[in-house]
Design an enzyme around this catalytic site. Structure first.
Site, PDB file in Angstrom:
ATOM      1  N   THR A 292     -15.590  -9.913  -0.486  1.00 21.49           N
ATOM      2  CA  THR A 292     -16.265  -8.637  -0.714  1.00 21.49           C
ATOM      3  C   THR A 292     -17.697  -8.857  -1.206  1.00 21.49           C
ATOM      4  O   THR A 292     -17.964  -9.815  -1.947  1.00 21.49           O
ATOM      5  CB  THR A 292     -15.468  -7.766  -1.711  1.00 21.49           C
ATOM      6  OG1 THR A 292     -16.305  -6.733  -2.181  1.00 21.49           O
ATOM      7  CG2 THR A 292     -14.959  -8.541  -2.884  1.00 21.49           C
TER       8      THR A 292
ATOM      9  N   SER B 219     -15.327  -5.608 -11.493  1.00 19.76           N
ATOM     10  CA  SER B 219     -13.941  -5.158 -11.701  1.00 19.76           C
ATOM     11  C   SER B 219     -13.073  -6.405 -11.619  1.00 19.76           C
ATOM     12  O   SER B 219     -13.512  -7.444 -11.106  1.00 19.76           O
ATOM     13  CB  SER B 219     -13.502  -4.151 -10.637  1.00 19.76           C
ATOM     14  OG  SER B 219     -13.112  -4.829  -9.445  1.00 19.76           O
TER      15      SER B 219
ATOM     16  N   TYR C 216     -10.434  -6.657  -9.769  1.00 20.38           N
ATOM     17  CA  TYR C 216     -10.176  -6.874  -8.338  1.00 20.38           C
ATOM     18  C   TYR C 216     -11.276  -7.749  -7.739  1.00 20.38           C
ATOM     19  O   TYR C 216     -11.001  -8.758  -7.080  1.00 20.38           O
ATOM     20  CB  TYR C 216     -10.100  -5.529  -7.586  1.00 20.38           C
ATOM     21  CG  TYR C 216     -10.515  -5.690  -6.149  1.00 20.38           C
ATOM     22  CD1 TYR C 216      -9.700  -6.375  -5.256  1.00 20.38           C
ATOM     23  CD2 TYR C 216     -11.758  -5.239  -5.692  1.00 20.38           C
ATOM     24  CE1 TYR C 216     -10.109  -6.594  -3.946  1.00 20.38           C
ATOM     25  CE2 TYR C 216     -12.168  -5.449  -4.397  1.00 20.38           C
ATOM     26  CZ  TYR C 216     -11.347  -6.128  -3.523  1.00 20.38           C
ATOM     27  OH  TYR C 216     -11.757  -6.361  -2.246  1.00 20.38           O
ATOM     28  N   HIS C 217     -12.532  -7.346  -7.964  1.00 19.34           N
ATOM     29  CA  HIS C 217     -13.631  -8.122  -7.391  1.00 19.34           C
ATOM     30  C   HIS C 217     -13.637  -9.551  -7.949  1.00 19.34           C
ATOM     31  O   HIS C 217     -14.003 -10.499  -7.251  1.00 19.34           O
ATOM     32  CB  HIS C 217     -14.975  -7.424  -7.663  1.00 19.34           C
ATOM     33  CG  HIS C 217     -15.203  -6.179  -6.859  1.00 19.34           C
ATOM     34  ND1 HIS C 217     -14.969  -4.913  -7.349  1.00 19.34           N
ATOM     35  CD2 HIS C 217     -15.625  -6.000  -5.584  1.00 19.34           C
ATOM     36  CE1 HIS C 217     -15.261  -4.012  -6.407  1.00 19.34           C
ATOM     37  NE2 HIS C 217     -15.658  -4.641  -5.327  1.00 19.34           N
TER      38      HIS C 217
ATOM     39  N   ARG D 285       0.838  -1.207   0.000  1.00 18.38           N
ATOM     40  CA  ARG D 285       0.000   0.000   0.000  1.00 18.38           C
ATOM     41  C   ARG D 285       0.870   1.253   0.000  1.00 18.38           C
ATOM     42  O   ARG D 285       0.659   2.173  -0.785  1.00 18.38           O
ATOM     43  CB  ARG D 285      -0.931   0.006   1.218  1.00 18.38           C
ATOM     44  CG  ARG D 285      -1.678   1.324   1.463  1.00 18.38           C
ATOM     45  CD  ARG D 285      -2.729   1.585   0.421  1.00 18.38           C
ATOM     46  NE  ARG D 285      -3.778   0.585   0.512  1.00 18.38           N
ATOM     47  CZ  ARG D 285      -4.933   0.744   1.172  1.00 18.38           C
ATOM     48  NH1 ARG D 285      -5.203   1.877   1.761  1.00 18.38           N
ATOM     49  NH2 ARG D 285      -5.823  -0.219   1.215  1.00 18.38           N
TER      50      ARG D 285
ATOM     51  N   LYS E 197     -11.553 -11.852  -6.024  1.00 18.61           N
ATOM     52  CA  LYS E 197     -12.184 -12.283  -4.765  1.00 18.61           C
ATOM     53  C   LYS E 197     -13.118 -13.477  -5.021  1.00 18.61           C
ATOM     54  O   LYS E 197     -13.237 -14.368  -4.183  1.00 18.61           O
ATOM     55  CB  LYS E 197     -12.956 -11.121  -4.150  1.00 18.61           C
ATOM     56  CG  LYS E 197     -12.069  -9.983  -3.670  1.00 18.61           C
ATOM     57  CD  LYS E 197     -11.362 -10.366  -2.385  1.00 18.61           C
ATOM     58  CE  LYS E 197     -10.691  -9.184  -1.741  1.00 18.61           C
ATOM     59  NZ  LYS E 197     -10.072  -9.493  -0.458  1.00 18.61           N
TER      60      LYS E 197
END
Ligand code: USQ
Length: 394
Positions: free
Chosen positions: A157, A192, A194-195, A35, A198
């Protein structure tokens, strides 16, 4: 319990490490500074500087007497992951650097968490896919090979489910088909990459549960807001990282920062996008309850980790109302939506299970927003206006 926290330098990871340590658990905290490095590389800043990972652990020890052992390494490297289970770990900071044994519970936050970052370029998409899946796979195999009774608590998520035109159940759906019935993972459709990682994590872990009797809890979390937890308020040097840029700032945190610098609130598109939200304090409560309630071997528990739902427009209106009461000239601006997502949709998720386990929700009240305004205002001079509007577009 011996608690291993992966991704423990981040917005949620650090307060989680403090919570478990304050409860007397033996905490090992791991991070690779993703990060901080990425914020530097993208030049997006943070609301205030925070001490290094090792310094944080030392400060915590000085203030509380408790020890959080830190490890700085890349969990996408199997050697790093396995060292946390086989005793070859190299602690960066610890009072007693002997290995106490593999963890009873692992809390897995060690993923690239930003949808816009995952959609920025081919490279950031690839980085997200490789990092997130490899870390989860490394963890799954480390547990399988070295400590099969360890309970894995994985941060997933709500975005895994997307916005289907039916009620969202907690993880599973009973299907009737041609006179027969079975239970499956609730259908998933992310908006997305990213999702999508998950979703793939969930599938991977469900595989591990079925094949090797692993014990997994998958927490479907919504966007988190807030700055303070019961432990971070003990001293300003214990504060968690706070981002407000397009990549790492979640919407409520961003709106407060925008209001404080009198930038119009960036409502994407029509603003009808509805999500489930929770206070950072409730993330900690949920993770603790989940950790204390392990599944049986070969069982996967899935909880929807949200406390209330809002549309983007509702959030903007709440922030405008509080901002104006506090004397800010707060306005709303509908900007073209950089994302491909439904802006007007049905949304009715179930989220009672964690409350049934004893979580006491902190709701998004005016007082909560006022406190966030106060903290952000203390740092108003350092806020970078040029990172409010984004570069990432689907
Ligand atoms: N949005 C705006 N304006 C902004 C920022 C966001 O209208 O300035 C909208 C987005 O388009 C979206 C909603 O607000 O419809 C939420 O966006 P967000 O950036 O707060 O959250 P999101 O990208 O979905 O991701 C965040 C975290 C992620 C976590 C996820 C939970 O970054 O790690 O998994 O929330 S969830 O959304 O339920 O999938």
């Amino acid at each position: 319990m011996r608690v291993l926290i992966l991704g423990a330098d981040g917005y949620l990871g650090w307060p989680t490490a403090l919570l478990f340590s304050s409860l007397g658990h033996e905490v090992t905290a791991v991070d690779n500074y993703f990060r901080r490095h990425t914020c530097d590389r993208l030049d997006v800043g943070m609301l205030y500087p925070v001490p290094t990972f090792n310094q944080r652990a030392q400060i915590w020890h000085e203030l509380s007497g408790y020890e959080i052992k830190t490890v700085i390494c890349d969990l996408a490297e199997p050697k790093c992951m396995r060292s946390l289970f086989n005793g070859r770990v190299k602690y960066q900071w610890a009072i007693d650097s002997s290995f106490d044994g593999p963890p009873d519970v692992v809390i897995h936050y060690a993923e690239q968490p930003s949808a816009p970052y995952s959609m920025l370029t081919y490279e950031t998409a690839d980085e997200t896919l490789i990092n997130n899946l490899r870390v989860t796979n490394n963890l799954m195999f480390a547990i399988r090979d070295l400590s099969p009774s360890t309970h894995l608590v994985k941060l997933g998520t709500m975005g895994e489910y997307g916005t289907p035109n039916i009620d969202i159940e907690e993880g599973w759906l009973d299907i009737q088909h041609k006179g027969r019935s079975d239970r499956f993972l609730f259908p998933r459709q992310a908006s997305s990459l990213y999702h999508t990682t998950k979703i793939l994590d969930t599938d991977l872990l469900w595989f591990g549960v079925r094949m090797w009797d692993l014990k997994v809890t998958d927490l479907m979390q919504g966007p988190v807001y807030g700055i303070e937890t019961d432990q971070t308020i003990i001293n300003p040097r214990l504060k968690t990282i706070f981002n407000y840029d397009e990549f790492f700032g979640t919407i409520i945190n961003r709106f407060i920062v925008q209001a404080v610098i009198e930038h119009p609130l960036t409502v994407y598109g029509k603003g009808g996008q509805t999500r489930g939200y929770l206070n950072i304090k409730d993330t900690l409560q949920c993770v603790e309850k989940a950790a204390l309630t392990p599944p049986k071997p070969g069982e996967m528990l899935i909880y929807n980790q949200i406390m209330e739902t809002f549309s983007v427009n509702e959030l903007a209106e709440m922030v405008v109302s509080v901002g104006r009461k506090l004397g800010y000239n707060t306005q709303i601006q509908n900007v073209p939506n950089p994302r491909i997502e439904a802006e007007d949709h049905y949304y009715n998720p179930n989220y009672q299970a964690l409350v049934s386990l004893g979580v006491k929700p902190h709701y998004l009240t005016e007082d909560v927003l006022i406190r966030m305004f106060e903290i952000v205002a203390e740092h108003a001079d350092t806020i970078k206006r040029d990172v409010i509007l984004g570069k990432s577009k689907w």
